[in-house]
Design an enzyme around this catalytic site. Structure first.
Site, PDB file in Angstrom:
ATOM      1  N   PRO A 205       0.840  -1.200   0.000  1.00  0.00           N
ATOM      2  CA  PRO A 205       0.000   0.000   0.000  1.00  0.00           C
ATOM      3  C   PRO A 205       0.874   1.248   0.000  1.00  0.00           C
ATOM      4  CG  PRO A 205       0.114  -0.931   2.200  1.00  0.00           C
ATOM      5  CD  PRO A 205       0.838  -1.888   1.301  1.00  0.00           C
TER       6      PRO A 205
ATOM      7  N   SER B  97       7.623   4.947   9.669  1.00  0.00           N
ATOM      8  CA  SER B  97       7.650   3.779   8.795  1.00  0.00           C
ATOM      9  C   SER B  97       6.272   3.167   8.661  1.00  0.00           C
ATOM     10  CB  SER B  97       8.629   2.742   9.342  1.00  0.00           C
ATOM     11  OG  SER B  97       8.007   2.037  10.395  1.00  0.00           O
ATOM     12  N   LYS B  98       6.162   2.237   7.720  1.00  0.00           N
ATOM     13  CA  LYS B  98       4.894   1.552   7.490  1.00  0.00           C
ATOM     14  C   LYS B  98       4.435   0.830   8.752  1.00  0.00           C
ATOM     15  CE  LYS B  98       5.145   1.065   2.549  1.00  0.00           C
ATOM     16  NZ  LYS B  98       4.790   0.326   1.361  1.00  0.00           N
ATOM     17  N   ARG B  99       5.393   0.407   9.538  1.00  0.00           N
ATOM     18  CA  ARG B  99       5.093  -0.370  10.744  1.00  0.00           C
ATOM     19  C   ARG B  99       4.558   0.514  11.886  1.00  0.00           C
ATOM     20  NH1 ARG B  99       4.343  -5.056  10.351  1.00  0.00           N
ATOM     21  NH2 ARG B  99       5.202  -5.879   8.445  1.00  0.00           N
TER      22      ARG B  99
END
Ligand code: GLU
Length: 510
Positions: free
Chosen positions: A16, A262-264
């Site tokens: 995504p 970050s994505k996390r």
């Protein structure tokens, strides 16, 4: 009139789109729109190993939700179609060949195992193995072979990659529209792979070739690509092409300012990092999105625009048109932009406050429909009017104002303790008698009636209103009582008062 300015957003469909990626697309869009230029979507999907099904559709849908439109794209086509690199694969080899012929690139036959062994050996000495001007002299590549040897290996089907030959003892000088002049010594660079053994170009080659062929004038992208800039500039020089202008945008930082967002981070820290919700097709892991969390795209875009750019004025609320007008790369900051989740909610609230009432009511109706709640449409506008100051999202109008739609199931214990007295039940019974006779059940009449009741019986306004609110709402919250009574109506108001007296008398007896 369209100008010659051409920019591109060039995502790789590896998952995504992170909100940082949306900001990159947004700045490209603002820049292009402001200059009457062309905005291009190019899908960079040459790395087959990182391809994630659904990611491209996600990117397209997310940008459409944000109101970021393209003039040329895989869906729209355009003079430089196709716009998906996997569909352009035949094209890149000739450019790799061209660089080999001109001496700017070479074949490397080192196997992955050989390179791994070199990396390990270097690590053991606390060093890093780099394929560069120094090491390439002793490695398995065409620079150290005769033309016949090279030909024989290729004809025998020996796997190879093509590497860029970084010039020795030289400097690369680059101008970045945000960072100014950047100078890098070529000693610090490695001989990057341009063409892989699977017959596909790497990002670097495909990106430069396509930017050139698509006549891109400005490359506006994230700071993480700054380390690749010297190679890209050298590639333009090697091809003898005019390089576009570059602008590297600052990183988005975590709310505490410690490192890159970050994505996390998102769901771990309690906010979405993606524009739309996403389910990983391999692991089934779900990530939340701004759209599903109830954000207006306008608010999300407004917030993102100010994450790394400012107009130099006090203005914070910008429509897309105003952003197009005000945006400038000169006012994009060099340093990282700290993401602020509270401010993001604030932006949504600002957009909710300026929303047209009918539209807001319609949005509330959708929230109610999704919950299977039927409610008189004509009361939704007044509910929105009463609640909009108190919430950040439309769905919070339901959550904070659930008493409009449902009788309280329980009564806040703290409030009961404080507000429900021995004599409360009797007073409320008395009030019922008055309310039952009320011919007009609208706010002004109800205010007058309640006031009359309090005066006639020599009661304390606070005591009456607090007890009544407890019966109608179940807690000590919500807007003006007579407005609530008007909205839920006479029958429902009386029903709640009866039920509440019943329930609370039981608790006071126990
Ligand atoms: N495909 C690269 C990415 O995923 C594009 C970087 C660039 O804009 O050059 O971000």
């Amino acid at each position: 009139m369209t100008s010659t300015i051409r920019v591109r957003f060039a995502p790789s469909p590896t998952g995504p789109l992170h909100m940082g990626g949306v900001r990159t697309a947004l700045y490209n869009y603002l820049f292009a729109s402001q200059h009457g230029g062309t905005m291009i979507l190019r899908i960079e999907d040459t790395d087959q190993t990182r391809y994630v099904p659904g990611a491209e559709d996600y990117i397209v849908e997310a940008l459409a939700w944000c109101g970021i439109h393209f003039d040329e794209s895989p869906a729209k086509g355009g003079p430089h179609a196709p716009y998906r690199q996997s569909e352009r694969r035949e094209l890149y080899k000739q450019y790799s060949d061209r660089l080999i012929q001109s001496g700017h690139a070479y074949y490397a036959f080192d196997t992955p195992e050989e390179l791994e062994a070199l990396r390990k050996a270097a690590e053991a000495n606390k060093e890093t193995f780099i394929y560069n001007a120094e090491t390439r002299k002793t490695l398995h590549n065409s620079l150290n072979m005769s033309a016949e040897e090279v030909e024989a290996l290729i004809e025998a089907g020996t796997p190879y990659v093509v590497r860029f030959r970084i010039p020795e003892h030289s400097v690369v000088e680059m101008d970045d529209l945000i960072r100014g002049r950047v100078v890098v010594k070529t000693e610090t660079l490695d001989d990057k792979v341009l063409f892989k053994s699977d017959g596909m170009p790497t990002y670097h080659l495909a990106n430069i070739v396509d930017d050139h062929l698509m006549e891109i004038t400005h490359v506006i992208r994230g700071e993480e690509w700054l380390p690749s800039l010297p190679l890209h500039v050298l590639l333009y020089q090697a091809f003898g092409w005019k390089a576009p202008q570059f602008a590297h945008l600052p990183l988005l930082l975590r709310p505490d300012g410690n490192g890159k967002l970050s994505k996390r981070d998102g769901d771990r820290l309690g906010f979405p990092v993606f524009p739309l919700a996403w389910t990983d097709p391999f692991t089934g892991e779900k990530s939340s999105g701004y759209r599903e969390a109830g954000y207006y795209p306008e608010a999300f875009v407004n917030m993102l625009a100010l994450l790394g750019w400012n107009a130099g004025t006090e203005q914070e609320i910008f429509s897309m048109d105003e952003l197009v007008e005000a945006f400038s790369l000169e006012r994009v900051s060099k340093s990282g932009a700290r993401f602020d989740p509270a401010k993001t909610r604030w932006f949504n609230q600002q957009y909710l406050l300026i929303r047209n009432e009918e539209q807001l009511a319609e949005e509330l109706r959708i929230v109610l429909n999704n919950k299977g709640i039927k409610f008189a449409d004509d009361k939704l506008v007044p509910i929105c009017r009463l609640m909009r100051e108190r919430v950040h999202f439309v769905h919070e109008i339901f959550e904070e104002g659930s008493f409009f739609f449902e009788a309280p199931e329980s009564y806040d214990e703290q409030v009961v303790k404080k507000r429900w007295k021995e004599e409360s039940a009797a007073k409320m019974q008395q009030l019922v008698a008055v309310l039952e006779k009320a011919s007009e059940f609208e706010p002004a009449a109800l205010d007058a009636l309640l006031q009359q009741f309090i005066t006639d019986n020599g009661l304390n306004t606070g005591a009456v209103m607090n007890a009544l609110r407890l019966l109608l709402v179940g807690a000590s919250k919500g807007p003006h009582l007579s407005e609530i009574m008007w909205i839920i109506g006479k029958e429902e108001s009386l029903k709640r008062i009866f039920a509440g007296i019943d329930r609370l008398s039981q608790t006071t007896q126990n």
